[in-house]
Scaffold this active site. Sequence first.
Site, mmCIF file in Angstrom:
data_model
loop_
_atom_site.group_PDB
_atom_site.id
_atom_site.type_symbol
_atom_site.label_atom_id
_atom_site.label_comp_id
_atom_site.label_asym_id
_atom_site.label_seq_id
_atom_site.Cartn_x
_atom_site.Cartn_y
_atom_site.Cartn_z
ATOM 1 N N HIS A 1 0.805 -1.230 0.000
ATOM 2 C CA HIS A 1 0.000 0.000 0.000
ATOM 3 C C HIS A 1 0.831 1.270 0.000
ATOM 4 C CE1 HIS A 1 0.741 -0.553 4.344
ATOM 5 N NE2 HIS A 1 0.613 0.752 4.438
HETATM 6 C C1 UD1 Z 1 -2.044 5.335 5.782
HETATM 7 C C2 UD1 Z 1 -0.762 5.773 6.461
HETATM 8 C C3 UD1 Z 1 0.266 4.676 6.344
HETATM 9 C C4 UD1 Z 1 -0.263 3.386 6.903
HETATM 10 C C5 UD1 Z 1 -1.590 3.034 6.246
HETATM 11 C C6 UD1 Z 1 -2.170 1.852 6.930
HETATM 12 C C7 UD1 Z 1 -0.231 8.163 6.367
HETATM 13 C C8 UD1 Z 1 0.599 9.196 5.733
HETATM 14 N N1 UD1 Z 1 -0.209 6.966 5.805
HETATM 15 O O1 UD1 Z 1 -1.763 5.130 4.411
HETATM 16 O O2 UD1 Z 1 1.429 5.034 7.097
HETATM 17 O O3 UD1 Z 1 0.665 2.359 6.667
HETATM 18 O O4 UD1 Z 1 -2.493 4.140 6.390
HETATM 19 O O5 UD1 Z 1 -3.085 1.188 6.146
HETATM 20 O O6 UD1 Z 1 -0.878 8.430 7.352
HETATM 21 N N2 UD1 Z 1 -9.053 4.768 1.374
HETATM 22 C C9 UD1 Z 1 -10.317 4.228 1.254
HETATM 23 N N3 UD1 Z 1 -10.977 3.881 2.396
HETATM 24 C C10 UD1 Z 1 -10.449 4.045 3.634
HETATM 25 C C11 UD1 Z 1 -9.166 4.598 3.732
HETATM 26 C C12 UD1 Z 1 -8.478 4.945 2.590
HETATM 27 O O7 UD1 Z 1 -10.845 4.049 0.148
HETATM 28 O O8 UD1 Z 1 -11.098 3.701 4.635
HETATM 29 C C13 UD1 Z 1 -8.334 5.102 0.122
HETATM 30 C C14 UD1 Z 1 -8.598 6.547 -0.322
HETATM 31 O O9 UD1 Z 1 -8.617 6.566 -1.714
HETATM 32 C C15 UD1 Z 1 -7.371 7.280 0.179
HETATM 33 C C16 UD1 Z 1 -6.306 6.213 0.044
HETATM 34 O O10 UD1 Z 1 -6.938 4.982 0.357
HETATM 35 O O11 UD1 Z 1 -7.066 8.417 -0.557
HETATM 36 C C17 UD1 Z 1 -5.124 6.413 0.979
HETATM 37 O O12 UD1 Z 1 -5.567 6.539 2.338
HETATM 38 P P1 UD1 Z 1 -4.659 7.331 3.397
HETATM 39 O O13 UD1 Z 1 -5.212 7.185 4.745
HETATM 40 O O14 UD1 Z 1 -4.419 8.718 2.925
HETATM 41 O O15 UD1 Z 1 -3.271 6.613 3.265
HETATM 42 P P2 UD1 Z 1 -2.921 5.076 3.357
HETATM 43 O O16 UD1 Z 1 -2.280 4.665 2.091
HETATM 44 O O17 UD1 Z 1 -4.072 4.308 3.852
HETATM 45 N N1 UDP Z 2 -3.872 -6.089 8.474
HETATM 46 C C1 UDP Z 2 -5.157 -6.575 8.557
HETATM 47 N N2 UDP Z 2 -5.812 -6.849 7.391
HETATM 48 C C2 UDP Z 2 -5.265 -6.648 6.171
HETATM 49 C C3 UDP Z 2 -3.944 -6.141 6.102
HETATM 50 C C4 UDP Z 2 -3.277 -5.852 7.279
HETATM 51 O O1 UDP Z 2 -5.691 -6.788 9.644
HETATM 52 O O2 UDP Z 2 -5.914 -6.918 5.161
HETATM 53 C C5 UDP Z 2 -3.167 -5.789 9.728
HETATM 54 C C6 UDP Z 2 -1.785 -6.383 9.851
HETATM 55 O O3 UDP Z 2 -1.848 -7.712 10.312
HETATM 56 C C7 UDP Z 2 -1.151 -5.443 10.858
HETATM 57 C C8 UDP Z 2 -1.724 -4.110 10.464
HETATM 58 O O4 UDP Z 2 -2.922 -4.392 9.761
HETATM 59 O O5 UDP Z 2 -1.565 -5.746 12.173
HETATM 60 C C9 UDP Z 2 -0.763 -3.355 9.613
HETATM 61 O O6 UDP Z 2 -1.408 -2.292 9.033
HETATM 62 P P1 UDP Z 2 -0.989 -1.688 7.631
HETATM 63 O O7 UDP Z 2 -0.206 -2.660 6.841
HETATM 64 O O8 UDP Z 2 -2.213 -1.132 7.049
HETATM 65 O O9 UDP Z 2 -0.101 -0.442 8.074
HETATM 66 P P2 UDP Z 2 1.438 -0.277 8.509
HETATM 67 O O10 UDP Z 2 1.733 -1.225 9.593
HETATM 68 O O11 UDP Z 2 2.254 -0.476 7.285
HETATM 69 O O12 UDP Z 2 1.514 1.141 8.951
#
Ligand code: UD1
Ligand code: UDP
Length: 382
Positions: free
Chosen positions: A220
Amino acid sequence: MKIISVVGARPNFIKIAPFVRAVKQADTTIEHILVHTGQHYDDAMSQVFFSKLNIPMPDINLGIGSGTHAEQIGATMTAFEQVLLAEKPDWVVVVGDVNATVACSQAAAYREVRVAHIEAGLRSYDRSMPEEINRVITDTISDLLLTPDVGSSETLAREGHNAQTICFVGNIMIDTLNEQLDAARALDVTTIVNEALVEGQVLPADDTFADSSYAVATLHRPANVDDPLALREITEWLTETIAGDLPMIWPLHPRTQRALETAGLLGKLLANPRIILTKPVGYREMLRLNLGAALMITDSGGLQEECCVLGTPFLVVRPNTERPITLVEHGGLGVLAGTTRTSLDEAYTKVRAVEPKPHIPPLWDGQAATRCVEAIVGFKTT
Ligand code: UD1
Ligand code: UDP
């Protein structure tokens, strides 16, 4: 004492669950308020963790939603400042490195409210990642730095933080892992996959996933998924190399599903019988997939740690990591794989020699949340 804890994105929920419980169990009169910034909002990215990890529903949801970093952080700071003014907490507790973390810690610091940062001291030294900026800012303005490992405490000391503000508490994510492990073991991988298939994905009736017979992938990071060329290169490698060897389960972050569609890659993946695309799965479900996986391919921070503890060899699809403790060089199970086909191939050769055996760093013992609460309650200024 009044504490506001902040969550916003998926990994935050997993980290805050044990903290909320430890606050409740502490022998003090702590008033606790849980604030959800609303950064993640899909049921599969948010609500499912509250219901399945027994986290109380947030007292306040700021409803920030998606946007650029500046939009998300600015809107969160503005909204969270009102919460601070109304609630007048003694502490704001933030976890991890997401935009919710940096926004709420900054708003608190400006209002002279003490900030405790859980998972302090991690550094990738790569400022092209928003998380690295968030970590550095949050640590700089926090009053109490609660670290997951000794290396992170040393990093903070090297940066000039006062030793009295640094407290090695262990890894709070592993509190949740330990708590959920038995329940996860009881789940069936094929059922998990079947129930989470993305639209258009078919699971052949005779497809079953025996332990150690499949790979799992998650991606992601913007650098991997938002750039269509990078996404194509990684996807082709996953298809040809990994899925050539092992059937591969790939739970898609919404950002990644959208990016695959936009890059025109989704249809080809759906047509490949060796790759099974699912929606994001629940925490326990991911733990079960991880337990049975022969290999994890990931750019997730949390998954690197979970693989280590569970004994799943993994490839980190990034040029660097803020979690070196999980890498083979430090006794872990991870190989830093970069993002090019050449580096991925080299890392794949290397990871196949890694013994699938749990590696549990000091204080990744399921008691980190209790130590966090003790550090906050016992905090003394000099
Ligand atoms: C964010 C965090 C990242 C973390 C990740 C966990 C920041 C800068 N990034 O990244 O560190 O590893 O969360 O998963 O805070 N979206 C949806 N539904 C949701 C949430 C997001 O559709 O419920 C889509 C939207 O298009 C959005 C995109 O995902 O623009 C990115 O979401 P965002 O929270 O900005 O960043 P992540 O890539 O999720
Ligand atoms: N995770 C989850 N379902 C998924 C993918 C990840 O429950 O489909 C859990 C994973 O096991 C871990 C956490 O989400 O506990 C990690 O989150 P993510 O990878 O979104 O963010 P990061 O740790 O990179 O910030």
